[in-house]
Design an enzyme around this catalytic site. Structure first.
Site, mmCIF file in Angstrom:
data_model
loop_
_atom_site.group_PDB
_atom_site.id
_atom_site.type_symbol
_atom_site.label_atom_id
_atom_site.label_comp_id
_atom_site.label_asym_id
_atom_site.label_seq_id
_atom_site.Cartn_x
_atom_site.Cartn_y
_atom_site.Cartn_z
ATOM 1 N N ASP A 92 16.922 31.561 47.606
ATOM 2 C CA ASP A 92 16.490 30.906 46.384
ATOM 3 C C ASP A 92 15.664 31.909 45.581
ATOM 4 O O ASP A 92 14.948 32.736 46.148
ATOM 5 C CB ASP A 92 15.649 29.670 46.722
ATOM 6 C CG ASP A 92 15.241 28.886 45.494
ATOM 7 O OD1 ASP A 92 15.789 29.151 44.405
ATOM 8 O OD2 ASP A 92 14.365 28.013 45.612
ATOM 9 N N ASP A 271 21.235 22.267 51.119
ATOM 10 C CA ASP A 271 20.087 22.715 51.912
ATOM 11 C C ASP A 271 18.957 21.723 51.711
ATOM 12 O O ASP A 271 18.897 21.036 50.687
ATOM 13 C CB ASP A 271 19.611 24.105 51.481
ATOM 14 C CG ASP A 271 18.763 24.046 50.215
ATOM 15 O OD1 ASP A 271 17.521 24.158 50.306
ATOM 16 O OD2 ASP A 271 19.329 23.849 49.111
#
EC number: 2.4.2.29
Length: 376
Positions: A92, A271
């Site tokens: 990320d 996720d």
């Protein structure tokens, strides 16, 4: 990176695919355990491979930048060599921290200034800098730098934020395409669709992201407090616009029911910290429903945690023993619970894939949503 679309469910928009990366192929739909600081909390890489059967894990650009730092990561040869995980990794960009650390950051056109949660030091994250950091980390899939807006959110703010995210995306792409990976393997950049829960903004963003022609695309800014029905509405809207021949990643989602419902809408990748975070507090997800292992009712239940799942954590230890570990505050308790919950999540998406290939996902999903969310 290539994506092979292998099957579609006749009753829903669910898909089964195969995503090829430099560190191996990933069967989709897939759940990705979150390893924010280069480690999935309380779960070793060996257990991730054997018990959990994870195919890809996550890291976080902001946290890895602060600790251990870029100098250490580059000296190690990237995150794969640093943490010993030889499968695919996704990072990320730090965009979620723009949302979660709102009290210690300032957003400008140039980028975002953060105050470190570690020592209070000041750091500027720009789209270009975030690409460079993720080059050093060496993840197979790296995310564009964006702003994840809160919910609820005023329309004017969401529109300005979206425009900024799109300008940042263009800068990310320009920097990414002008640089190369440092460790001899291919990396791929995924743009992120934003727009809060406003249909016109989501459509605009999905069309803009799709036009960039990257190897995959992500959907951000959901699972931040909005009702599940709004999440599903926005996801379906976006999935109908994003190209069908590219993987779709819904960021930060969610409960087992959320995952199943969004698979039905055409999402391929997920996720969430929920399985490990809830595990550390004694909440277990099982094939039969949700177990609060700290409840006294499990004190003399000597059956396995969930014999339907693979792996030592789910089949070797009894519910009574796991409850005992939590009562005594033994470290082994959260470790077993975390491995078990992740094994359940990976089982869930594997079984979803099996049902998609068989053409039976729709009715199976409806039954399973009710079953796995039942409190035992």
């Amino acid at each position: 990176m290539t994506f092979d679309l292998l099957a579609r469910d006749p009753a829903t928009k669910a898909r089964a695919g195969l995503l090829h990366t430099a560190h191996g192929a990933i069967e989709t739909p897939i759940f990705m355990p979150v390893g924010t600081a280069g480690t999935v909390k309380a779960v070793s890489q060996q257990v991730l491979r054997t018990d959990v059967q994870a195919q890809i894990i996550l890291g976080n650009t902001y946290h890895l930048y602060l600790r251990p730092g870029l100098e250490v990561l580059q000296a190690a040869g990237g995150l794969h060599r640093f943490n010993g995980w030889d499968g695919p990794i996704l990072t990320d960009s730090g965009g979620y921290q723009v949302f979660s650390l709102s009290n210690t950051r300032k957003i400008k056109e140039e980028g975002v200034t953060f105050r470190s949660h570690v020592d209070g030091s000041k750091h500027l994250f720009t789209p270009e800098g975030v690409m460079d950091i993720q080059r050093v980390i060496g993840a197979d899939i790296i995310m564009a730098f964006d702003e994840c807006t809160p919910w609820p959110c005023e329309y004017d703010y969401a529109r300005r934020s979206l425009d900024l995210t799109h300008r940042w995306l263009q800068r990310c792409i320009q920097r990414f395409d002008a640089t190369e990976g440092l460790y001899g393997f291919e990396q791929n950049l995924f743009p992120i669709v934003q727009g809060s829960t406003f249909k016109d903004l989501r459509v605009q963003s999905a069309e803009f992201v799709a036009a960039q022609g990257r190897a995959g695309n992500a959907i951000g800014g959901l699972s931040v407090g909005e009702p599940a029905e709004l999440m599903y509405e926005m996801t379906e809207l976006v999935c109908d616009i994003l190209p069908a021949d590219k993987p779709r990643y819904l960021m930060g989602v969610g409960t087992p029911a959320n995952i199943l419902e969004n698979i039905a809408l055409g999402v391929d990748m997920f996720d969430c910290v929920m399985p490990t975070r809830n595990a550390r507090n004694g909440m277990l997800f099982t094939t039969q429903g949700i177990v609060n292992i700290t409840n006294k009712k499990w004190a003399t239940d000597f059956t396995p945690i969930d014999p339907s799942l693979p792996g030592v954590a789910s089949t070797f230890y009894s519910r009574a023993y796991l409850r005992h570990l939590f009562q005594c505050k033994e470290l082994l308790g959260p470790q077993i619970a975390s491995a078990h919950n992740l094994a359940f999540y990976l089982w869930l998406v594997r079984e979803a894939r099996t049902q998609i290939v068989a053409g039976t996902f729709g009715p199976w999903k409806d039954r399973m949503v009710q079953q796995v969310m039942t409190r035992l």
